[in-house]
Design an enzyme around this catalytic site. Structure first.
Site: not given
Length: 375
Positions: A78, A141
């Site tokens: 991400d 994350e």
């Protein structure tokens, strides 16, 4: 689906950048499936895990032996939002200019993921009978390491004897980072008309008094020789609904960074006592990551990185958090380095970029580390 033909490190980074994995909302699934399909095509055993709809992580393995656990290489899929400032480069096109490769996530950290994948490709057929490697690519994350937290609760991770986290370090090996405690402190009051405040209880006043106590909070913790002192920052505050009413609720958000040797539970107990009647909603509680720089494997990492950083590496740590804090709940006591091609100063910036030369170098570094571990 993007083509899976043999790619070099730069073109694979460009491919990964074209997947929009901005978090929120994330949508890592397509990127994760693409990476997983490549790993499967190269001969890896691949498993996927979704902790929420479209939020996909990948765990891939090759090799393995009883005597020595595999080497883990990990990164997240991400990226953060684009921000309010306009970009001069298309954020998901992978444009280049000189040595710079632009895009949201170029440094943080799709360049690192691309390098991990290509290093894995180079060893795909060479790991039988060796300790092997495990590749862990996580969702979510950014904003709290939620994907790795959920992954650590599953049985997918298996074991690992050492860990490389491909976050942006300009290929300089870092031996850890501070821990993190993040919480919202919420205060309750009694609403009343603003012209009759004596009939209410002002929650903002309660929060303000608590903030004053936090400003001079004493951790009573010894500074770490590399990480320094723990820190506390109040990052958000909110309260009330209109100016002419006594507010019956208020809250602020706190970000604490801890150093090795600190007891998180004791610290939280001290904070609760200091904040009085506040309700604490703790949404991040991750311990520091630290490997002694004189550890045998760390010294080998330093030696391998020396030609690429132009000096003998010294003990340094990252200013940011990584998924390692969660993965070490499973890979207990595994020596860990944060080591990736991105530029830390470019993380979360407008016109984020990574050095293409460093991306290529990182593949060679990861390959050398795999070779050293699996010899």
């Amino acid at each position: 689906m993007f083509p899976m033909a043999d790619q070099d490190a730069v073109s694979l980074t460009q491919t990964l950048l074209r997947f929009d994995t901005v978090n929120p909302p994330g949508r890592e699934r397509d990127c994760a499936r693409h990476a997983g399909a490549m790993l499967e095509a190269w001969g890896y055993s691949v498993e996927f895990f979704e902790f929420a709809e479209g939020r996909t992580s990948v765990v891939a393995r090759a090799g393995g032996s009883e005597g020595k656990a595999p080497l883990c290489l990990t990164g997240h899929l991400d990226v953060v939002p684009l921000g309010s400032r306009p970009w001069s480069k298309a954020p998901f096109a992978g444009e280049t200019d000189g040595d710079k490769l632009f895009g949201r996530g170029a440094s943080d950290m799709k360049a690192g993921v691309a390098a991990i994948l290509l290093a894995a490709r180079a060893f795909a057929k060479k790991l039988d009978g060796t300790p092997g490697i495990v590749v862990v690519l996580t969702a979510a994350e950014e904003g709290g390491c939620l994907g790795s937290a959920q992954l650590a609760k599953t049985r997918l991770l298996g074991r690992a004897g050492a860990m490389i986290v491909g976050e942006p370090t300009s290929n300089y090996p870092l031996v850890g980072h501070k821990g993190s405690i993040k919480f919202h402190a919420r205060f309750r009051g009694v609403s009343a008309h603003g012209s009759m405040p004596e009939l209410g209880v002002n929650a903002i006043y309660k929060a303000a008094k608590a903030l004053g106590r936090l400003e001079d909070f004493d951790f009573q913790a010894r500074a770490h020789p590399v990480m320094g002192k723990p820190t506390l920052n109040v990052g958000t505050i909110e309260g009330g609904s209109t100016v002419n009413a006594v507010p019956d609720s208020a809250a602020f958000g706190v970000d604490i960074r801890t150093v090795p040797g600190m007891d998180h539970e004791a610290l939280l107990a001290k904070l609760r006592a200091q904040l009085g009647e506040a309700e604490l909603e703790v949404f991040s509680n991750l311990k520091p990551v630290w490997t002694a720089p004189d550890a045998e494997w760390i010294q080998r990492v330093f030696e391998i990185c020396k030609p690429y950083v132009g000096e003998a590496p010294a003990a340094r740590t990252a200013p940011y958090m990584t998924d390692a804090a969660n993965l070490l709940k499973v890979y207990s006591a595994a020596p860990t380095v944060v080591l990736g091609p991105g530029e830390a100063a470019m993380a979360h910036q407008t016109d984020e970029y990574a050095s293409m030369e460093r991306i290529r170098q990182s593949v060679a570094i990861y390959e050398a580390l795999i070779r050293d571990w699996c010899r």
